[in-house]
Design a protein around this motif. Structure first.
Motif, PDB file in Angstrom:
ATOM      1  N   PHE A 197      74.132  36.966  39.059  1.00  0.00           N
ATOM      2  CA  PHE A 197      74.031  37.002  40.420  1.00  0.00           C
ATOM      3  C   PHE A 197      75.107  37.972  40.874  1.00  0.00           C
ATOM      4  O   PHE A 197      75.021  38.533  41.723  1.00  0.00           O
ATOM      5  CB  PHE A 197      74.043  35.405  41.091  1.00  0.00           C
ATOM      6  N   SER A 224      68.322  26.563  38.127  1.00  0.00           N
ATOM      7  CA  SER A 224      69.083  27.736  38.527  1.00  0.00           C
ATOM      8  C   SER A 224      67.784  28.176  39.666  1.00  0.00           C
ATOM      9  O   SER A 224      67.140  28.831  39.080  1.00  0.00           O
ATOM     10  CB  SER A 224      69.556  28.760  37.878  1.00  0.00           C
ATOM     11  N   SER A 262      75.254  24.326  45.648  1.00  0.00           N
ATOM     12  CA  SER A 262      74.501  25.324  46.441  1.00  0.00           C
ATOM     13  C   SER A 262      75.486  26.360  47.016  1.00  0.00           C
ATOM     14  O   SER A 262      76.613  25.686  47.712  1.00  0.00           O
ATOM     15  CB  SER A 262      73.439  25.072  47.312  1.00  0.00           C
ATOM     16  N   ARG A 305      71.828  33.505  47.905  1.00  0.00           N
ATOM     17  CA  ARG A 305      71.990  32.182  47.609  1.00  0.00           C
ATOM     18  C   ARG A 305      71.798  32.022  46.065  1.00  0.00           C
ATOM     19  O   ARG A 305      71.042  32.665  45.390  1.00  0.00           O
ATOM     20  CB  ARG A 305      70.923  31.474  48.209  1.00  0.00           C
ATOM     21  N   ILE A 306      72.613  31.098  45.764  1.00  0.00           N
ATOM     22  CA  ILE A 306      72.687  30.690  44.251  1.00  0.00           C
ATOM     23  C   ILE A 306      72.621  29.043  44.369  1.00  0.00           C
ATOM     24  O   ILE A 306      73.548  28.506  45.099  1.00  0.00           O
ATOM     25  CB  ILE A 306      73.500  31.215  43.358  1.00  0.00           C
ATOM     26  N   LYS A 366      73.978  32.569  34.678  1.00  0.00           N
ATOM     27  CA  LYS A 366      73.139  32.647  35.916  1.00  0.00           C
ATOM     28  C   LYS A 366      74.380  33.262  36.942  1.00  0.00           C
ATOM     29  O   LYS A 366      73.901  34.173  37.633  1.00  0.00           O
ATOM     30  CB  LYS A 366      72.819  31.365  36.416  1.00  0.00           C
ATOM     31  N   MET A 409      67.999  31.350  42.598  1.00  0.00           N
ATOM     32  CA  MET A 409      68.877  32.602  43.454  1.00  0.00           C
ATOM     33  C   MET A 409      68.090  33.519  43.915  1.00  0.00           C
ATOM     34  O   MET A 409      66.660  33.931  43.630  1.00  0.00           O
ATOM     35  CB  MET A 409      69.732  32.919  42.334  1.00  0.00           C
TER      36      MET A 409
END
Length: 156
Positions: free
Chosen positions: A145, A107, A77, A89-90, A141, A109
């Motif tokens: 992001f 995933s 994280s 956040r991802i 992903k 995010m």
């Protein structure tokens, strides 16, 4: 009686001949089988985690505003800060599927000012995780992001 019997022979000896040692041998064989399954499953999770660990190092080198966050699950994280505040956040989490027949890589995010929470996942048979597919999922992903992060906060 005979040790090292196969499953059918143990069942026959236990049920037909009343051999109590066959039942003990069956329990030992089941325990050994469960341990082998656990080892194999942990190896599959470790393959996935190695991809996440590699990308974690890569991500934090490219984004000084990214910080790895301790988690209590199998995964990684990250929090992204701008102006002293966490703005995005991802997270990648691995777990068994509900049926325990496969492994899920999830995933999650979110990015303030760009998009609310997004969730996606990919499933694999628990015996044959396709590492190339895990890499593609994680990289896709991260690109999604990072692109939005750069558009929104890259020059802040």
């Amino acid at each position: 009686m005979n040790s090292g019997r196969g499953e059918f022979t143990r069942k026959f000896d236990r049920d037909i001949l009343g051999d109590a040692s066959a039942e003990e041998e069956e329990r030992a064989a089941q325990q050994a089988s469960l341990k082998a399954e656990d080892r194999a499953l942990n190896e599959e999770f470790d393959k996935i985690l190695s991809v996440l660990d590699y990308r974690a190092k890569w991500l934090t080198r490219r984004f000084p505003e990214a910080r790895s966050v301790d988690v209590d699950f199998r995964g990684r994280s990250f929090e992204f800060s701008s102006g002293g505040k966490v703005r995005g956040r991802i997270q990648f989490q691995t777990r068994l599927t509900e049926s325990h027949q496969g492994i899920t890589v999830e995933s999650t995010m979110d990015l303030e000012g760009a998009f609310p929470r997004r969730h996606d996942y990919v499933n694999f048979p628990k015996e044959r995780v396709q590492i190339d597919r895990v890499k593609r999922f994680v990289e896709t992903k991260l690109m999604q992001f990072a692109s939005d992060w750069q558009d929104r906060y890259g020059n802040a």
